[in-house]
Design a protein around this motif. Structure first.
Motif, short mmCIF file in Angstrom:
data_model
loop_
_atom_site.label_atom_id
_atom_site.label_comp_id
_atom_site.label_asym_id
_atom_site.label_seq_id
_atom_site.Cartn_x
_atom_site.Cartn_y
_atom_site.Cartn_z
N PHE A 59 0.78 -1.06 0.14
CA PHE A 59 0.07 -0.03 0.05
C PHE A 59 0.69 1.35 0.06
CE2 PHE A 59 -2.58 3.30 2.18
CZ PHE A 59 -3.60 3.28 1.29
N ASP A 107 1.87 2.96 16.51
CA ASP A 107 0.50 3.85 16.87
C ASP A 107 0.92 5.07 17.42
OD1 ASP A 107 -1.12 2.01 16.13
OD2 ASP A 107 -1.59 1.10 18.20
N ASP A 110 2.31 7.15 14.52
CA ASP A 110 1.25 7.70 13.45
C ASP A 110 0.68 8.93 14.27
OD1 ASP A 110 1.12 5.68 11.86
OD2 ASP A 110 -0.50 4.79 12.57
N ASP A 114 1.02 13.12 12.96
CA ASP A 114 -0.19 14.10 12.83
C ASP A 114 -0.15 15.24 13.66
OD1 ASP A 114 -1.45 12.03 11.26
OD2 ASP A 114 -3.04 11.57 12.10
N PRO A 118 -2.48 17.08 10.81
CA PRO A 118 -3.81 16.54 11.66
C PRO A 118 -4.87 16.56 10.73
CG PRO A 118 -3.45 18.66 12.48
CD PRO A 118 -2.21 18.59 11.72
N ILE A 119 -5.11 17.16 9.54
CA ILE A 119 -6.02 17.34 8.61
C ILE A 119 -5.99 16.49 7.44
CG2 ILE A 119 -7.51 18.95 7.17
CD1 ILE A 119 -7.70 19.28 10.29
N ALA A 120 -4.66 16.41 6.84
CA ALA A 120 -4.66 15.72 5.59
C ALA A 120 -2.96 15.84 5.10
CB ALA A 120 -5.28 16.44 4.55
N ALA A 121 -2.66 14.47 4.85
CA ALA A 121 -1.16 14.50 4.37
C ALA A 121 -1.20 15.23 2.98
CB ALA A 121 -0.76 13.02 3.97
N SER A 122 -2.32 15.31 2.46
CA SER A 122 -2.11 15.99 0.90
C SER A 122 -2.19 17.58 1.23
CB SER A 122 -3.39 15.51 0.19
OG SER A 122 -4.62 15.98 0.79
N ALA A 131 -4.79 23.70 13.15
CA ALA A 131 -4.93 22.46 13.86
C ALA A 131 -3.82 21.75 14.43
CB ALA A 131 -5.71 21.53 12.73
N LEU A 134 -3.03 22.97 17.88
CA LEU A 134 -4.01 22.08 18.93
C LEU A 134 -3.68 20.88 19.12
CD1 LEU A 134 -7.56 23.66 17.65
CD2 LEU A 134 -6.29 24.51 19.57
N ARG A 135 -3.48 20.12 17.98
CA ARG A 135 -2.88 18.80 18.24
C ARG A 135 -1.64 18.37 19.08
NH1 ARG A 135 -4.85 13.40 15.48
NH2 ARG A 135 -3.50 11.98 16.34
#
Lengths: 242, 242
Positions: A59, A107, A110, A114, A118-122, A131, A134-135
Protein backbone atom coordinates in the motif's frame (compact mmCIF):
# COMPACT_ATOMS: atom_id res chain seq x y z
CA UNK A 1 20.87 -12.97 1.37
CA UNK A 2 21.16 -9.38 0.19
CA UNK A 3 17.92 -7.56 0.95
CA UNK A 4 16.36 -4.75 -1.01
CA UNK A 5 14.76 -1.99 1.04
CA UNK A 6 12.29 0.29 -0.74
CA UNK A 7 11.61 3.64 0.87
CA UNK A 8 11.48 7.33 -0.04
CA UNK A 9 15.06 8.45 -0.63
CA UNK A 10 15.19 11.79 1.24
CA UNK A 11 13.64 11.08 4.65
CA UNK A 12 14.18 8.68 7.52
CA UNK A 13 10.44 8.17 7.90
CA UNK A 14 9.04 4.73 8.61
CA UNK A 15 11.84 3.20 6.57
CA UNK A 16 14.28 4.06 9.34
CA UNK A 17 12.83 1.45 11.68
CA UNK A 18 13.72 -1.18 9.09
CA UNK A 19 17.15 0.34 8.38
CA UNK A 20 18.07 0.21 12.07
CA UNK A 21 17.24 -3.50 12.22
CA UNK A 22 19.17 -4.25 9.02
CA UNK A 23 22.16 -2.29 10.30
CA UNK A 24 22.12 -3.76 13.79
CA UNK A 25 21.92 -7.29 12.38
CA UNK A 26 24.76 -6.57 9.97
CA UNK A 27 22.63 -7.46 6.94
CA UNK A 28 23.69 -6.54 3.44
CA UNK A 29 21.02 -4.47 1.76
CA UNK A 30 20.39 -2.11 -1.12
CA UNK A 31 18.46 1.06 -0.29
CA UNK A 32 16.92 0.89 -3.74
CA UNK A 33 15.30 4.29 -4.14
CA UNK A 34 18.55 6.01 -3.13
CA UNK A 35 20.61 4.22 -5.77
CA UNK A 36 21.21 5.67 -9.22
CA UNK A 37 21.86 2.48 -11.15
CA UNK A 38 19.47 1.15 -13.77
CA UNK A 39 16.48 -0.65 -12.24
CA UNK A 40 16.77 1.43 -9.06
CA UNK A 41 15.69 4.87 -7.87
CA UNK A 42 12.23 6.11 -7.00
CA UNK A 43 10.96 4.92 -10.38
CA UNK A 44 11.58 1.33 -9.34
CA UNK A 45 9.80 1.88 -6.01
CA UNK A 46 6.83 3.32 -7.90
CA UNK A 47 6.63 0.24 -10.13
CA UNK A 48 5.77 -1.81 -7.03
CA UNK A 49 3.20 0.69 -5.76
CA UNK A 50 1.59 0.78 -9.20
CA UNK A 51 1.23 -2.99 -9.28
CA UNK A 52 3.68 -3.47 -12.13
CA UNK A 53 5.76 -6.04 -10.25
CA UNK A 54 4.72 -9.48 -9.05
CA UNK A 55 4.11 -10.45 -5.45
CA UNK A 56 2.43 -8.90 -2.44
CA UNK A 57 1.21 -5.43 -3.43
CA UNK A 58 2.39 -2.80 -0.95
CA UNK A 59 0.00 0.00 0.00
CA UNK A 60 2.92 2.29 0.84
CA UNK A 61 6.65 2.16 1.53
CA UNK A 62 8.60 0.82 3.30
CA UNK A 63 8.65 -2.65 1.83
CA UNK A 64 11.42 -5.19 1.76
CA UNK A 65 12.36 -7.64 -0.93
CA UNK A 66 13.91 -10.89 0.31
CA UNK A 67 14.62 -13.06 -2.70
CA UNK A 68 11.30 -13.02 -4.56
CA UNK A 69 9.25 -12.28 -1.47
CA UNK A 70 7.90 -8.74 -1.02
CA UNK A 71 6.97 -7.78 2.56
CA UNK A 72 5.20 -4.57 3.51
CA UNK A 73 4.31 -2.73 6.73
CA UNK A 74 7.22 -1.81 9.02
CA UNK A 75 6.14 -3.94 11.98
CA UNK A 76 5.63 -6.93 9.69
CA UNK A 77 9.05 -6.47 8.08
CA UNK A 78 10.62 -6.27 11.53
CA UNK A 79 8.91 -9.47 12.66
CA UNK A 80 10.35 -11.18 9.58
CA UNK A 81 13.87 -9.79 10.03
CA UNK A 82 13.76 -10.29 13.79
CA UNK A 83 13.12 -14.02 13.45
CA UNK A 84 15.85 -14.44 10.89
CA UNK A 85 18.53 -12.40 12.59
CA UNK A 86 18.07 -12.85 16.31
CA UNK A 87 16.30 -9.56 16.99
CA UNK A 88 13.34 -11.24 18.64
CA UNK A 89 13.19 -14.11 21.17
CA UNK A 90 12.60 -17.72 20.14
CA UNK A 91 9.57 -18.42 22.32
CA UNK A 92 6.33 -17.73 20.40
CA UNK A 93 4.71 -15.95 23.35
CA UNK A 94 7.72 -13.66 23.71
CA UNK A 95 7.68 -12.94 19.98
CA UNK A 96 4.05 -11.89 20.18
CA UNK A 97 4.93 -9.61 23.08
CA UNK A 98 7.73 -7.94 21.10
CA UNK A 99 5.38 -7.48 18.15
CA UNK A 100 2.69 -6.06 20.46
CA UNK A 101 5.19 -3.46 21.65
CA UNK A 102 6.20 -2.71 18.06
CA UNK A 103 2.58 -2.11 17.07
CA UNK A 104 2.17 0.25 20.00
CA UNK A 105 5.32 2.07 18.87
CA UNK A 106 3.80 2.26 15.37
CA UNK A 107 0.64 3.82 16.82
CA UNK A 108 2.82 6.36 18.58
CA UNK A 109 4.58 7.19 15.29
CA UNK A 110 1.21 7.78 13.62
CA UNK A 111 0.29 10.23 16.37
CA UNK A 112 3.64 12.01 16.04
CA UNK A 113 3.08 12.41 12.30
CA UNK A 114 -0.35 13.87 12.90
CA UNK A 115 0.99 16.60 15.20
CA UNK A 116 2.05 18.49 12.07
CA UNK A 117 -0.53 16.96 9.70
CA UNK A 118 -3.79 16.59 11.65
CA UNK A 119 -6.08 17.34 8.70
CA UNK A 120 -4.59 15.78 5.58
CA UNK A 121 -1.31 14.40 4.29
CA UNK A 122 -2.29 15.96 0.96
CA UNK A 123 -2.06 19.49 2.39
CA UNK A 124 1.06 21.37 3.45
CA UNK A 125 1.80 21.88 7.11
CA UNK A 126 1.22 25.61 6.67
CA UNK A 127 -2.31 24.91 5.44
CA UNK A 128 -3.24 23.15 8.69
CA UNK A 129 -1.21 25.16 11.17
CA UNK A 130 -4.11 26.06 13.43
CA UNK A 131 -5.12 22.42 13.86
CA UNK A 132 -1.46 21.39 14.18
CA UNK A 133 -1.02 23.74 17.14
CA UNK A 134 -4.04 22.27 18.88
CA UNK A 135 -3.04 18.69 18.16
CA UNK A 136 0.58 19.24 19.22
CA UNK A 137 -0.49 20.83 22.49
CA UNK A 138 -2.63 17.79 23.26
CA UNK A 139 0.16 15.47 22.19
CA UNK A 140 2.71 17.12 24.47
CA UNK A 141 0.34 17.36 27.43
CA UNK A 142 -1.30 13.95 27.23
CA UNK A 143 -0.02 11.50 24.66
CA UNK A 144 3.74 11.99 25.00
CA UNK A 145 3.76 11.30 28.77
CA UNK A 146 1.26 8.47 28.35
CA UNK A 147 3.45 6.60 25.85
CA UNK A 148 6.64 7.28 27.81
CA UNK A 149 5.00 6.17 31.06
CA UNK A 150 3.91 2.98 29.35
CA UNK A 151 7.36 2.03 28.04
CA UNK A 152 8.99 3.03 31.33
CA UNK A 153 6.61 0.63 33.06
CA UNK A 154 7.32 -2.16 30.56
CA UNK A 155 11.04 -1.73 31.24
CA UNK A 156 10.47 -1.74 35.00
CA UNK A 157 8.43 -4.96 34.76
CA UNK A 158 11.03 -6.85 32.72
CA UNK A 159 12.61 -9.21 35.26
CA UNK A 160 15.70 -9.83 33.08
CA UNK A 161 18.76 -7.66 33.50
CA UNK A 162 20.09 -5.54 30.65
CA UNK A 163 17.57 -2.75 30.43
CA UNK A 164 15.78 -4.03 27.31
CA UNK A 165 12.04 -4.14 26.76
CA UNK A 166 11.73 -7.93 26.52
CA UNK A 167 14.07 -10.53 27.98
CA UNK A 168 17.82 -10.11 28.34
CA UNK A 169 18.71 -9.17 24.75
CA UNK A 170 17.90 -6.27 22.46
CA UNK A 171 15.01 -6.75 20.03
CA UNK A 172 13.77 -4.75 17.08
CA UNK A 173 11.35 -3.00 19.44
CA UNK A 174 14.30 -1.56 21.40
CA UNK A 175 15.77 -0.19 18.18
CA UNK A 176 12.44 1.38 17.29
CA UNK A 177 12.03 2.97 20.72
CA UNK A 178 15.51 4.45 20.29
CA UNK A 179 14.45 5.94 16.96
CA UNK A 180 11.28 7.47 18.38
CA UNK A 181 13.12 9.06 21.31
CA UNK A 182 15.79 10.43 18.95
CA UNK A 183 13.12 11.79 16.61
CA UNK A 184 11.14 13.38 19.42
CA UNK A 185 14.30 15.04 20.74
CA UNK A 186 14.69 16.57 17.29
CA UNK A 187 11.04 17.57 16.87
CA UNK A 188 10.19 18.71 20.39
CA UNK A 189 13.53 19.43 22.12
CA UNK A 190 12.11 21.52 24.95
CA UNK A 191 9.26 19.19 25.81
CA UNK A 192 11.39 16.06 25.53
CA UNK A 193 14.16 17.42 27.73
CA UNK A 194 11.59 18.12 30.42
CA UNK A 195 9.67 14.85 30.24
CA UNK A 196 12.52 12.41 29.58
CA UNK A 197 14.06 13.33 32.94
CA UNK A 198 11.20 11.44 34.56
CA UNK A 199 11.72 8.38 32.34
CA UNK A 200 15.17 7.18 33.25
CA UNK A 201 14.80 3.65 31.95
CA UNK A 202 13.70 4.86 28.52
CA UNK A 203 16.57 7.36 28.49
CA UNK A 204 19.04 4.60 29.43
CA UNK A 205 17.72 2.32 26.68
CA UNK A 206 18.10 5.16 24.19
CA UNK A 207 21.74 5.55 25.24
CA UNK A 208 22.40 1.81 25.16
CA UNK A 209 21.10 1.43 21.60
CA UNK A 210 23.16 4.42 20.42
CA UNK A 211 26.27 2.67 21.76
CA UNK A 212 25.75 -0.64 20.02
CA UNK A 213 28.74 -0.82 17.70
CA UNK A 214 26.88 -1.32 14.43
CA UNK A 215 24.29 1.31 15.31
CA UNK A 216 26.98 3.77 16.34
CA UNK A 217 28.81 3.17 13.05
CA UNK A 218 25.59 3.57 11.10
CA UNK A 219 24.65 6.83 12.82
CA UNK A 220 28.04 8.28 11.84
CA UNK A 221 27.76 7.06 8.24
CA UNK A 222 26.27 8.84 5.22
CA UNK A 223 23.64 6.09 5.11
CA UNK A 224 21.92 7.81 8.05
CA UNK A 225 19.89 10.66 6.58
CA UNK A 226 19.52 13.77 8.72
CA UNK A 227 16.12 14.64 10.16
CA UNK A 228 14.30 17.27 8.13
CA UNK A 229 10.91 18.94 7.76
CA UNK A 230 9.63 16.41 5.22
CA UNK A 231 9.67 13.38 7.50
CA UNK A 232 7.67 12.18 10.47
CA UNK A 233 9.73 14.03 13.07
CA UNK A 234 9.72 17.72 12.16
CA UNK A 235 11.09 20.56 14.20
CA UNK A 236 8.60 23.42 14.17
CA UNK A 237 9.44 25.47 17.28
CA UNK A 238 5.92 26.88 17.47
CA UNK A 239 4.56 23.37 18.09
CA UNK A 240 7.01 22.59 20.90
CA UNK A 241 5.13 24.17 23.76
CA UNK A 242 3.85 22.74 27.01
CA UNK B 1 -9.55 -23.30 25.34
CA UNK B 2 -12.03 -20.66 26.46
CA UNK B 3 -10.62 -17.24 25.63
CA UNK B 4 -11.16 -14.03 27.52
CA UNK B 5 -11.61 -10.92 25.40
CA UNK B 6 -11.11 -7.56 27.11
CA UNK B 7 -12.64 -4.55 25.43
CA UNK B 8 -14.84 -1.57 26.27
CA UNK B 9 -18.35 -2.90 26.86
CA UNK B 10 -20.53 -0.42 24.93
CA UNK B 11 -18.86 -0.09 21.52
CA UNK B 12 -17.76 -2.36 18.70
CA UNK B 13 -14.52 -0.44 18.29
CA UNK B 14 -11.28 -2.26 17.65
CA UNK B 15 -12.53 -5.17 19.75
CA UNK B 16 -14.96 -6.07 16.97
CA UNK B 17 -12.16 -7.26 14.68
CA UNK B 18 -11.24 -9.81 17.33
CA UNK B 19 -14.88 -10.74 18.03
CA UNK B 20 -15.49 -11.50 14.35
CA UNK B 21 -12.54 -13.90 14.28
CA UNK B 22 -13.59 -15.62 17.50
CA UNK B 23 -17.15 -15.96 16.20
CA UNK B 24 -16.18 -17.16 12.74
CA UNK B 25 -13.84 -19.76 14.23
CA UNK B 26 -16.52 -20.92 16.64
CA UNK B 27 -14.33 -20.23 19.67
CA UNK B 28 -15.74 -20.09 23.15
CA UNK B 29 -14.96 -16.77 24.78
CA UNK B 30 -15.95 -14.49 27.59
CA UNK B 31 -16.41 -10.81 26.70
CA UNK B 32 -15.13 -9.91 30.14
CA UNK B 33 -15.99 -6.22 30.44
CA UNK B 34 -19.60 -6.93 29.44
CA UNK B 35 -20.10 -9.56 32.14
CA UNK B 36 -21.50 -8.73 35.56
CA UNK B 37 -20.03 -11.58 37.56
CA UNK B 38 -17.36 -11.09 40.18
CA UNK B 39 -13.89 -10.65 38.67
CA UNK B 40 -15.38 -9.27 35.44
CA UNK B 41 -16.67 -5.94 34.17
CA UNK B 42 -14.73 -2.82 33.25
CA UNK B 43 -13.02 -2.90 36.66
CA UNK B 44 -11.25 -6.12 35.69
CA UNK B 45 -10.17 -4.65 32.34
CA UNK B 46 -8.78 -1.64 34.18
CA UNK B 47 -6.71 -3.87 36.46
CA UNK B 48 -4.73 -5.00 33.41
CA UNK B 49 -4.28 -1.47 32.06
CA UNK B 50 -3.11 -0.33 35.49
CA UNK B 51 -0.49 -3.06 35.63
CA UNK B 52 -2.11 -4.89 38.53
CA UNK B 53 -2.12 -8.23 36.71
CA UNK B 54 0.84 -10.31 35.57
CA UNK B 55 1.93 -10.77 31.99
CA UNK B 56 2.30 -8.56 28.93
CA UNK B 57 1.11 -5.07 29.85
CA UNK B 58 -1.43 -3.81 27.30
CA UNK B 59 -1.30 -0.15 26.28
CA UNK B 60 -5.01 -0.19 25.44
CA UNK B 61 -7.84 -2.63 24.76
CA UNK B 62 -8.52 -4.93 23.04
CA UNK B 63 -6.42 -7.64 24.57
CA UNK B 64 -7.00 -11.36 24.72
CA UNK B 65 -6.25 -13.80 27.46
CA UNK B 66 -5.41 -17.33 26.31
CA UNK B 67 -4.64 -19.40 29.37
CA UNK B 68 -2.07 -17.30 31.20
CA UNK B 69 -0.90 -15.48 28.08
CA UNK B 70 -2.05 -11.89 27.55
CA UNK B 71 -1.91 -10.62 23.95
CA UNK B 72 -2.52 -7.03 22.90
CA UNK B 73 -2.93 -5.10 19.64
CA UNK B 74 -5.77 -6.26 17.36
CA UNK B 75 -3.58 -7.33 14.44
CA UNK B 76 -1.34 -9.28 16.79
CA UNK B 77 -4.31 -11.02 18.41
CA UNK B 78 -5.63 -11.91 14.97
CA UNK B 79 -2.29 -13.38 13.89
CA UNK B 80 -2.38 -15.54 17.02
CA UNK B 81 -5.99 -16.66 16.56
CA UNK B 82 -5.57 -17.07 12.82
CA UNK B 83 -2.76 -19.58 13.22
CA UNK B 84 -4.65 -21.55 15.81
CA UNK B 85 -8.00 -21.66 14.10
CA UNK B 86 -7.35 -21.80 10.38
CA UNK B 87 -7.99 -18.14 9.62
CA UNK B 88 -4.60 -17.64 7.97
CA UNK B 89 -2.69 -19.85 5.51
CA UNK B 90 0.00 -22.29 6.61
CA UNK B 91 2.83 -20.98 4.43
CA UNK B 92 4.92 -18.39 6.32
CA UNK B 93 5.10 -16.05 3.31
CA UNK B 94 1.32 -16.14 2.91
CA UNK B 95 0.90 -15.48 6.63
CA UNK B 96 3.08 -12.40 6.38
CA UNK B 97 0.99 -11.22 3.44
CA UNK B 98 -2.26 -11.62 5.42
CA UNK B 99 -0.72 -9.72 8.33
CA UNK B 100 0.52 -7.00 5.98
CA UNK B 101 -3.06 -6.54 4.75
CA UNK B 102 -4.33 -6.52 8.32
CA UNK B 103 -1.88 -3.77 9.28
CA UNK B 104 -3.02 -1.73 6.29
CA UNK B 105 -6.63 -2.24 7.41
CA UNK B 106 -5.58 -1.07 10.89
CA UNK B 107 -4.07 2.08 9.39
CA UNK B 108 -7.36 2.68 7.59
CA UNK B 109 -9.26 2.28 10.88
CA UNK B 110 -7.00 4.89 12.50
CA UNK B 111 -7.79 7.32 9.70
CA UNK B 112 -11.52 6.64 10.01
CA UNK B 113 -11.35 7.36 13.73
CA UNK B 114 -9.60 10.63 13.10
CA UNK B 115 -12.33 11.89 10.73
CA UNK B 116 -14.35 12.78 13.83
CA UNK B 117 -11.40 13.24 16.21
CA UNK B 118 -8.60 14.94 14.27
CA UNK B 119 -7.30 17.02 17.18
CA UNK B 120 -7.52 14.92 20.33
CA UNK B 121 -9.24 11.84 21.67
CA UNK B 122 -9.47 13.73 24.96
CA UNK B 123 -11.84 16.33 23.46
CA UNK B 124 -15.44 15.86 22.38
CA UNK B 125 -16.30 15.70 18.72
CA UNK B 126 -18.18 18.99 19.07
CA UNK B 127 -14.98 20.66 20.27
CA UNK B 128 -13.13 19.79 17.06
CA UNK B 129 -15.97 20.05 14.56
CA UNK B 130 -14.23 22.50 12.25
CA UNK B 131 -11.18 20.26 11.90
CA UNK B 132 -13.41 17.19 11.63
CA UNK B 133 -15.18 18.69 8.62
CA UNK B 134 -11.88 19.36 6.88
CA UNK B 135 -10.44 15.98 7.68
CA UNK B 136 -13.62 14.13 6.66
CA UNK B 137 -13.75 15.96 3.34
CA UNK B 138 -10.17 14.91 2.62
CA UNK B 139 -10.91 11.37 3.77
CA UNK B 140 -13.92 11.04 1.46
CA UNK B 141 -12.19 12.64 -1.51
CA UNK B 142 -8.78 10.98 -1.27
CA UNK B 143 -8.28 8.34 1.38
CA UNK B 144 -11.54 6.37 1.06
CA UNK B 145 -11.09 5.74 -2.70
CA UNK B 146 -7.37 5.09 -2.23
CA UNK B 147 -7.92 2.31 0.32
CA UNK B 148 -10.85 0.82 -1.64
CA UNK B 149 -8.84 0.89 -4.87
CA UNK B 150 -6.02 -0.89 -3.11
CA UNK B 151 -8.13 -3.74 -1.74
CA UNK B 152 -10.01 -4.04 -5.04
CA UNK B 153 -6.64 -4.48 -6.75
CA UNK B 154 -5.47 -7.04 -4.17
CA UNK B 155 -8.65 -9.04 -4.84
CA UNK B 156 -8.16 -8.78 -8.61
CA UNK B 157 -4.57 -10.01 -8.30
CA UNK B 158 -5.44 -13.07 -6.21
CA UNK B 159 -5.19 -15.95 -8.68
CA UNK B 160 -7.24 -18.31 -6.48
CA UNK B 161 -10.99 -18.54 -6.92
CA UNK B 162 -13.35 -17.65 -4.10
CA UNK B 163 -13.14 -13.88 -3.96
CA UNK B 164 -10.96 -13.70 -0.83
CA UNK B 165 -7.95 -11.45 -0.30
CA UNK B 166 -5.35 -14.22 0.01
CA UNK B 167 -5.56 -17.74 -1.36
CA UNK B 168 -8.77 -19.75 -1.71
CA UNK B 169 -10.07 -19.49 1.87
CA UNK B 170 -11.26 -16.67 4.09
CA UNK B 171 -8.72 -15.20 6.50
CA UNK B 172 -9.02 -12.81 9.40
CA UNK B 173 -8.19 -9.97 6.99
CA UNK B 174 -11.36 -10.72 5.02
CA UNK B 175 -13.40 -10.51 8.22
CA UNK B 176 -11.79 -7.18 9.06
CA UNK B 177 -12.42 -5.75 5.60
CA UNK B 178 -16.07 -6.76 6.02
CA UNK B 179 -16.20 -4.86 9.30
CA UNK B 180 -14.67 -1.71 7.84
CA UNK B 181 -17.08 -1.68 4.88
CA UNK B 182 -20.03 -2.22 7.23
CA UNK B 183 -18.82 0.54 9.51
CA UNK B 184 -18.23 2.97 6.66
CA UNK B 185 -21.73 2.27 5.33
CA UNK B 186 -23.01 3.29 8.75
CA UNK B 187 -20.78 6.36 9.11
CA UNK B 188 -20.78 7.72 5.56
CA UNK B 189 -23.85 6.16 3.85
CA UNK B 190 -24.00 8.61 0.96
CA UNK B 191 -20.31 8.54 0.12
CA UNK B 192 -20.02 4.78 0.50
CA UNK B 193 -23.05 4.06 -1.72
CA UNK B 194 -21.45 6.14 -4.44
CA UNK B 195 -17.92 4.80 -4.20
CA UNK B 196 -18.63 1.13 -3.47
CA UNK B 197 -20.38 0.82 -6.84
CA UNK B 198 -16.96 1.08 -8.44
CA UNK B 199 -15.45 -1.58 -6.15
CA UNK B 200 -17.42 -4.69 -7.00
CA UNK B 201 -14.94 -7.19 -5.63
CA UNK B 202 -14.86 -5.49 -2.24
CA UNK B 203 -18.66 -5.32 -2.24
CA UNK B 204 -18.87 -9.04 -3.10
CA UNK B 205 -16.42 -9.95 -0.31
CA UNK B 206 -18.52 -7.91 2.12
CA UNK B 207 -21.60 -9.87 1.10
CA UNK B 208 -19.79 -13.22 1.26
CA UNK B 209 -18.56 -12.63 4.81
CA UNK B 210 -22.04 -11.56 5.95
CA UNK B 211 -23.37 -14.88 4.67
CA UNK B 212 -20.91 -17.12 6.48
CA UNK B 213 -23.17 -19.07 8.84
CA UNK B 214 -21.41 -18.23 12.09
CA UNK B 215 -21.01 -14.57 11.14
CA UNK B 216 -24.65 -14.34 10.07
CA UNK B 217 -25.74 -15.89 13.38
CA UNK B 218 -23.48 -13.53 15.31
CA UNK B 219 -24.76 -10.43 13.51
CA UNK B 220 -28.33 -11.38 14.49
CA UNK B 221 -27.36 -12.08 18.11
CA UNK B 222 -27.34 -9.71 21.08
CA UNK B 223 -23.57 -10.20 21.23
CA UNK B 224 -23.28 -7.86 18.24
CA UNK B 225 -23.47 -4.34 19.64
CA UNK B 226 -25.11 -1.72 17.43
CA UNK B 227 -22.98 1.04 15.94
CA UNK B 228 -23.21 4.28 17.89
CA UNK B 229 -21.60 7.69 18.21
CA UNK B 230 -19.04 6.57 20.79
CA UNK B 231 -17.18 4.13 18.58
CA UNK B 232 -14.83 4.37 15.62
CA UNK B 233 -17.58 4.49 12.98
CA UNK B 234 -19.86 7.41 13.81
CA UNK B 235 -22.69 8.74 11.73
CA UNK B 236 -22.54 12.52 11.68
CA UNK B 237 -24.43 13.53 8.53
CA UNK B 238 -22.56 16.82 8.28
CA UNK B 239 -19.30 14.92 7.72
CA UNK B 240 -20.73 12.72 4.95
CA UNK B 241 -20.22 15.08 2.06
CA UNK B 242 -18.32 14.70 -1.20
Amino acid sequence: MRYELYYWPTIQGRGEFVRLALEDAGCGYADVARERRKGAGVAQLMRYLEGKEAGALPFAPPFLKAGRQVIGQSANILAFLGERHGLTPRRPAARLWVQQLQLTLADWVDEIHDTHHPIAASLYYEQQLRAARLRSADFISHRLPKFLDYFEQVLARNASAGGWLVGARATYADLSLFQIVTGLQYAFPRSMARVLRRHRRVAALHEAVAQRPRIAAYLRSPRRLPFNESGIFRHYPVLDRP
